[in-house]
Design an enzyme around this catalytic site. Structure first.
Site, PDB file in Angstrom:
ATOM      1  N   TRP A   1     -59.817  67.941   0.677  1.00  0.00           N
ATOM      2  CA  TRP A   1     -58.967  68.262   1.835  1.00  0.00           C
ATOM      3  C   TRP A   1     -57.506  67.919   1.543  1.00  0.00           C
ATOM      4  O   TRP A   1     -56.589  68.651   1.916  1.00  0.00           O
ATOM      5  CB  TRP A   1     -59.491  67.518   3.059  1.00  0.00           C
ATOM      6  CG  TRP A   1     -58.863  67.823   4.401  1.00  0.00           C
ATOM      7  CD1 TRP A   1     -58.549  66.912   5.368  1.00  0.00           C
ATOM      8  CD2 TRP A   1     -58.524  69.112   4.964  1.00  0.00           C
ATOM      9  NE1 TRP A   1     -58.033  67.540   6.475  1.00  0.00           N
ATOM     10  CE2 TRP A   1     -58.009  68.898   6.255  1.00  0.00           C
ATOM     11  CE3 TRP A   1     -58.590  70.426   4.490  1.00  0.00           C
ATOM     12  CZ2 TRP A   1     -57.570  69.934   7.083  1.00  0.00           C
ATOM     13  CZ3 TRP A   1     -58.141  71.471   5.316  1.00  0.00           C
ATOM     14  CH2 TRP A   1     -57.651  71.219   6.587  1.00  0.00           C
TER      15      TRP A   1
ATOM     16  N   LYS B   1     -61.238  60.810   8.465  1.00  0.00           N
ATOM     17  CA  LYS B   1     -62.327  60.698   9.434  1.00  0.00           C
ATOM     18  C   LYS B   1     -63.190  59.484   9.099  1.00  0.00           C
ATOM     19  O   LYS B   1     -63.830  59.458   8.048  1.00  0.00           O
ATOM     20  CB  LYS B   1     -63.152  61.996   9.441  1.00  0.00           C
ATOM     21  CG  LYS B   1     -62.312  63.191   9.938  1.00  0.00           C
ATOM     22  CD  LYS B   1     -63.014  64.535   9.852  1.00  0.00           C
ATOM     23  CE  LYS B   1     -62.140  65.629  10.476  1.00  0.00           C
ATOM     24  NZ  LYS B   1     -62.677  66.996  10.304  1.00  0.00           N
TER      25      LYS B   1
ATOM     26  N   ALA C   1     -62.660  72.246   3.999  1.00  0.00           N
ATOM     27  CA  ALA C   1     -61.496  72.429   3.130  1.00  0.00           C
ATOM     28  C   ALA C   1     -61.536  73.729   2.313  1.00  0.00           C
ATOM     29  O   ALA C   1     -60.525  74.440   2.235  1.00  0.00           O
ATOM     30  CB  ALA C   1     -61.375  71.220   2.199  1.00  0.00           C
TER      31      ALA C   1
ATOM     32  N   LYS D   1     -68.345  62.820  14.378  1.00  0.00           N
ATOM     33  CA  LYS D   1     -69.061  64.076  14.071  1.00  0.00           C
ATOM     34  C   LYS D   1     -69.757  63.987  12.707  1.00  0.00           C
ATOM     35  O   LYS D   1     -70.755  64.666  12.475  1.00  0.00           O
ATOM     36  CB  LYS D   1     -68.117  65.276  14.184  1.00  0.00           C
ATOM     37  CG  LYS D   1     -66.990  65.343  13.158  1.00  0.00           C
ATOM     38  CD  LYS D   1     -67.393  66.060  11.905  1.00  0.00           C
ATOM     39  CE  LYS D   1     -66.339  65.941  10.820  1.00  0.00           C
ATOM     40  NZ  LYS D   1     -66.813  66.394   9.510  1.00  0.00           N
TER      41      LYS D   1
ATOM     42  N   ASN E   1     -71.716  66.358   4.386  1.00  0.00           N
ATOM     43  CA  ASN E   1     -72.671  65.375   4.915  1.00  0.00           C
ATOM     44  C   ASN E   1     -74.006  66.043   5.200  1.00  0.00           C
ATOM     45  O   ASN E   1     -75.068  65.505   4.883  1.00  0.00           O
ATOM     46  CB  ASN E   1     -72.111  64.744   6.199  1.00  0.00           C
ATOM     47  CG  ASN E   1     -70.979  63.777   5.900  1.00  0.00           C
ATOM     48  OD1 ASN E   1     -71.203  62.702   5.370  1.00  0.00           O
ATOM     49  ND2 ASN E   1     -69.751  64.183   6.207  1.00  0.00           N
TER      50      ASN E   1
ATOM     51  N   GLN F   1     -68.600  60.722   4.199  1.00  0.00           N
ATOM     52  CA  GLN F   1     -68.043  59.815   5.199  1.00  0.00           C
ATOM     53  C   GLN F   1     -69.085  59.471   6.273  1.00  0.00           C
ATOM     54  O   GLN F   1     -68.935  58.505   7.005  1.00  0.00           O
ATOM     55  CB  GLN F   1     -66.817  60.452   5.865  1.00  0.00           C
ATOM     56  CG  GLN F   1     -65.750  60.900   4.866  1.00  0.00           C
ATOM     57  CD  GLN F   1     -64.926  59.776   4.271  1.00  0.00           C
ATOM     58  OE1 GLN F   1     -63.943  59.339   4.839  1.00  0.00           O
ATOM     59  NE2 GLN F   1     -65.357  59.293   3.127  1.00  0.00           N
TER      60      GLN F   1
HETATM   61  N1  LIG Z   1     -63.136  68.012   2.536  1.00  0.00           N
HETATM   62  C1  LIG Z   1     -63.095  68.494   3.763  1.00  0.00           C
HETATM   63  O1  LIG Z   1     -63.591  69.605   4.028  1.00  0.00           O
HETATM   64  C2  LIG Z   1     -62.423  67.702   4.860  1.00  0.00           C
HETATM   65  C3  LIG Z   1     -61.969  68.381   5.988  1.00  0.00           C
HETATM   66  C4  LIG Z   1     -61.369  67.660   7.001  1.00  0.00           C
HETATM   67  C5  LIG Z   1     -61.218  66.289   6.892  1.00  0.00           C
HETATM   68  N2  LIG Z   1     -61.664  65.664   5.781  1.00  0.00           N
HETATM   69  C6  LIG Z   1     -61.448  64.216   5.713  1.00  0.00           C
HETATM   70  O2  LIG Z   1     -60.329  63.962   4.870  1.00  0.00           O
HETATM   71  C7  LIG Z   1     -60.501  62.709   4.191  1.00  0.00           C
HETATM   72  C8  LIG Z   1     -60.306  62.921   2.711  1.00  0.00           C
HETATM   73  O3  LIG Z   1     -61.285  63.835   2.261  1.00  0.00           O
HETATM   74  P1  LIG Z   1     -61.118  64.683   0.909  1.00  0.00           P
HETATM   75  O4  LIG Z   1     -62.088  65.810   1.041  1.00  0.00           O
HETATM   76  O5  LIG Z   1     -59.694  64.994   0.640  1.00  0.00           O
HETATM   77  O6  LIG Z   1     -61.589  63.641  -0.206  1.00  0.00           O
HETATM   78  P2  LIG Z   1     -62.826  63.773  -1.227  1.00  0.00           P
HETATM   79  O7  LIG Z   1     -64.117  63.621  -0.542  1.00  0.00           O
HETATM   80  O8  LIG Z   1     -62.617  64.966  -2.071  1.00  0.00           O
HETATM   81  O9  LIG Z   1     -62.672  62.393  -2.028  1.00  0.00           O
HETATM   82  C9  LIG Z   1     -62.326  62.252  -3.314  1.00  0.00           C
HETATM   83  C10 LIG Z   1     -60.957  61.606  -3.426  1.00  0.00           C
HETATM   84  O10 LIG Z   1     -61.079  60.177  -3.401  1.00  0.00           O
HETATM   85  C11 LIG Z   1     -60.270  59.671  -4.449  1.00  0.00           C
HETATM   86  N3  LIG Z   1     -60.691  58.334  -4.857  1.00  0.00           N
HETATM   87  C12 LIG Z   1     -61.796  57.964  -5.547  1.00  0.00           C
HETATM   88  N4  LIG Z   1     -61.798  56.641  -5.758  1.00  0.00           N
HETATM   89  C13 LIG Z   1     -60.682  56.159  -5.160  1.00  0.00           C
HETATM   90  C14 LIG Z   1     -60.122  54.865  -5.011  1.00  0.00           C
HETATM   91  N5  LIG Z   1     -60.727  53.781  -5.491  1.00  0.00           N
HETATM   92  N6  LIG Z   1     -58.959  54.730  -4.333  1.00  0.00           N
HETATM   93  C15 LIG Z   1     -58.349  55.815  -3.822  1.00  0.00           C
HETATM   94  N7  LIG Z   1     -58.817  57.068  -3.930  1.00  0.00           N
HETATM   95  C16 LIG Z   1     -59.972  57.237  -4.589  1.00  0.00           C
HETATM   96  C17 LIG Z   1     -60.462  60.687  -5.546  1.00  0.00           C
HETATM   97  O11 LIG Z   1     -59.461  60.541  -6.520  1.00  0.00           O
HETATM   98  C18 LIG Z   1     -60.321  61.977  -4.757  1.00  0.00           C
HETATM   99  O12 LIG Z   1     -58.973  62.321  -4.584  1.00  0.00           O
HETATM  100  C19 LIG Z   1     -61.885  62.211   4.591  1.00  0.00           C
HETATM  101  O13 LIG Z   1     -61.780  61.264   5.613  1.00  0.00           O
HETATM  102  C20 LIG Z   1     -62.593  63.444   5.110  1.00  0.00           C
HETATM  103  O14 LIG Z   1     -63.567  63.157   6.104  1.00  0.00           O
HETATM  104  C21 LIG Z   1     -62.246  66.333   4.758  1.00  0.00           C
HETATM  105  O1  LIG Z   2     -67.783  68.258   4.495  1.00  0.00           O
HETATM  106  P1  LIG Z   2     -67.794  67.196   5.549  1.00  0.00           P
HETATM  107  O2  LIG Z   2     -69.148  66.946   6.114  1.00  0.00           O
HETATM  108  O3  LIG Z   2     -67.085  65.950   5.094  1.00  0.00           O
HETATM  109  O4  LIG Z   2     -66.935  67.792   6.752  1.00  0.00           O
HETATM  110  C1  LIG Z   2     -65.729  68.412   6.448  1.00  0.00           C
HETATM  111  C2  LIG Z   2     -64.798  68.475   7.626  1.00  0.00           C
HETATM  112  O5  LIG Z   2     -64.646  67.234   8.234  1.00  0.00           O
HETATM  113  C3  LIG Z   2     -65.158  69.537   8.610  1.00  0.00           C
HETATM  114  O6  LIG Z   2     -64.119  69.642   9.556  1.00  0.00           O
END
Ligand SMILES: NC(=O)c1ccc[n+]([C@@H]2O[C@H](COP(=O)([O-])OP(=O)(O)OC[C@H]3O[C@@H](n4cnc5c(N)ncnc54)[C@H](O)[C@@H]3O)[C@@H](O)[C@H]2O)c1
Ligand SMILES: O=P(O)(O)OC[C@H](O)CO
Length: 388
Positions: A52, A159, A193, A244, A309, A337
């Site tokens: 994301w 989240k 994402a 969620k 998830n 998460q």
């Molecule tokens: N991916 C989605 O679809 C999505 C959508 C909306 C919200 N989110 C939320 O955004 C947040 C970030 O999610 P994401 O998808 O970008 O991450 P991700 O699940 O892709 O996580 C991997 C990231 O964590 C980093 N990482 C690993 N070890 C680490 C450490 N020790 N210290 C710091 N960073 C470290 C990695 O380098 C990488 O950048 C989460 O809370 C997620 O719930 C995700």
């Molecule tokens: O892929 P998840 O389950 O971490 O969910 C991604 C986003 O939070 C959806 O909005």
């Protein structure tokens, strides 16, 4: 015909000679007689470069390009360095403009620059966008303490919760604002994402108690395919985003047990009722209306059908293999998460002796840690207090 050709050639010539972003920016500043030290463009830093995080860097890299008078020409993206196929990820991002590990196949704007030192990445930033797995936010904020501008604004897209001493939980926005002593808004929504990266239409919710600031932040994130509604009910927006993921884990269990859409609809409905009750009890003043924004029901639906998830929880229910092993195998470095959030929520419910008021949240946690069998989810659904 001749005129038509002339016009075509002229268009082609204009396309070839189109000014670079930097030139456009300088010419705008020149024409408008803007003195950089009087009206300094805002600097944006994205803290996180996972799935994301990288998409958000792409979005703000594009929106800020369209507002050259308002934003600095470079967007720093903090990268937690790692080696991918023998090469540093930060180097790959800065040379190929692609995050090959977390967002393969998507081109990033050249103005997005990967920086591996978080203090350097955020130096002078006016807007800090926090988007990393919630497990790491405190450590990153502790590093940044004393290094951010006092009038800097944070927006968290994270989240999850943090366990607090004494049996409570903290919102991630509270962790950020209390360590860095800056204002913090939130952005949550139905945003898988990979779909947003492909520019498929979706919506999001910004929670910000200051209307003016909320509108400015909307202009940082909003595009034609990523529409945003700003609400003042910040706490509910953030709590919805965290909870969620617990419901999505239950939805994955249900799928893995072989149940169909009716059972999943029940999981979503009962999960939503627990989310609403959780807000009513622990975040008084929370508005029911907020659950109808993208951060509420919409995110619940998308995550229970298409999220990570759900996917890993389904594999867990189907195979009985450990969640952490499946997470590594299926997600290639991306992080779940839902299970940690279920543990954080349970930490509070247990301390308050309220587990039985939130049977779905409780069952998810107990299944994740092996205290209950995955099949017990059905016992929980059938006996849920919502039916009484
Ligand atoms: N991916 C989605 O679809 C999505 C959508 C909306 C919200 N989110 C939320 O955004 C947040 C970030 O999610 P994401 O998808 O970008 O991450 P991700 O699940 O892709 O996580 C991997 C990231 O964590 C980093 N990482 C690993 N070890 C680490 C450490 N020790 N210290 C710091 N960073 C470290 C990695 O380098 C990488 O950048 C989460 O809370 C997620 O719930 C995700
Ligand atoms: O892929 P998840 O389950 O971490 O969910 C991604 C986003 O939070 C959806 O909005």
């Amino acid at each position: 015909m001749c005129i038509f050709r002339f016009k075509l050639n002229l268009r082609f010539l204009c396309f070839i000679c189109r000014p670079t972003y930097e030139q456009k920016y300088r010419s705008y500043v020149g024409q408008n007689n803007i003195k950089p030290n009087i009206m300094a463009p805002k600097k944006i830093c994205v803290i996180g470069s996972g799935n994301w995080g990288t998409v958000i860097a792409k979005i703000v890299g594009t929106t800020s390009l369209n507002l050259p008078s308002e934003f600095d020409p470079t967007i720093n993206m903090w990268v937690f360095e790692e080696i991918v196929d023998g090469e540093k990820l930060s180097h790959i991002i800065n040379t190929r403009h692609e995050n090959v590990k977390y967002l393969k196949g998507i081109q990033l704007p050249e103005k997005v620059v990967a920086v591996t030192d978080v203090i350097e990445a955020s130096a002078g930033a006016d807007i800090l966008i926090f988007v990393l797995p919630h497990q790491f936010v405190r450590g990153v904020c502790e590093k940044l303490k004393g290094h951010v501008k006092p009038d800097c604004v944070a927006v968290t897209l994270i989240k999850g919760f943090e366990v607090a001493e004494g049996g409570g939980i903290l919102l991630i926005s509270t962790v950020i604002s209390s360590i860095l002593n800056i204002r913090t808004a939130v952005l949550m929504g139905a945003n898988i994402a990979n779909e947003v990266a492909l520019e498929h239409y979706c919506e999001a919710t910004i929670g910000c108690s200051d209307y003016q600031l909320g509108q400015s932040l909307k202009s940082v994130f909003e595009t034609s395919y990523f529409r945003i509604v700003v609400v003042e009910d910040v706490l509910t927006v953030e709590v919805c985003g965290a909870l969620k993921n617990v419901v999505a884990t239950a939805a994955g269990f249900s799928d893995g047990l072989g149940y169909g859409d009716n059972t999943k609809a029940a999981v979503i409905r009962l999960g939503l009722m627990e989310m609403i009750r959780f807000c009513e009890l622990f975040y008084p003043g929370s508005k029911l209306q907020t659950f109808f924004e993208s951060c509420g029901i919409a995110d619940l639906i998308t995550t229970c059908y298409g999220g990570r998830n759900r996917k890993v929880a389904e594999a867990f229910a189907r195979t009985g293999r450990p969640l952490d092993v499946l997470e590594k195998e299926i997600l290639n470095g991306q992080l779940l998460q839902g299970p940690p959030t279920a543990a954080e929520v349970n930490h509070m419910l247990k301390a308050k002796n309220m587990e039985d008021q939130f049977p779905l949240f409780t069952a998810v946690h107990k299944i994740c840690i092996g205290e209950q069998q995955v099949g017990d989810l059905l016992v929980c659904l059938k006996n849920h207090p919502e039916h009484k």
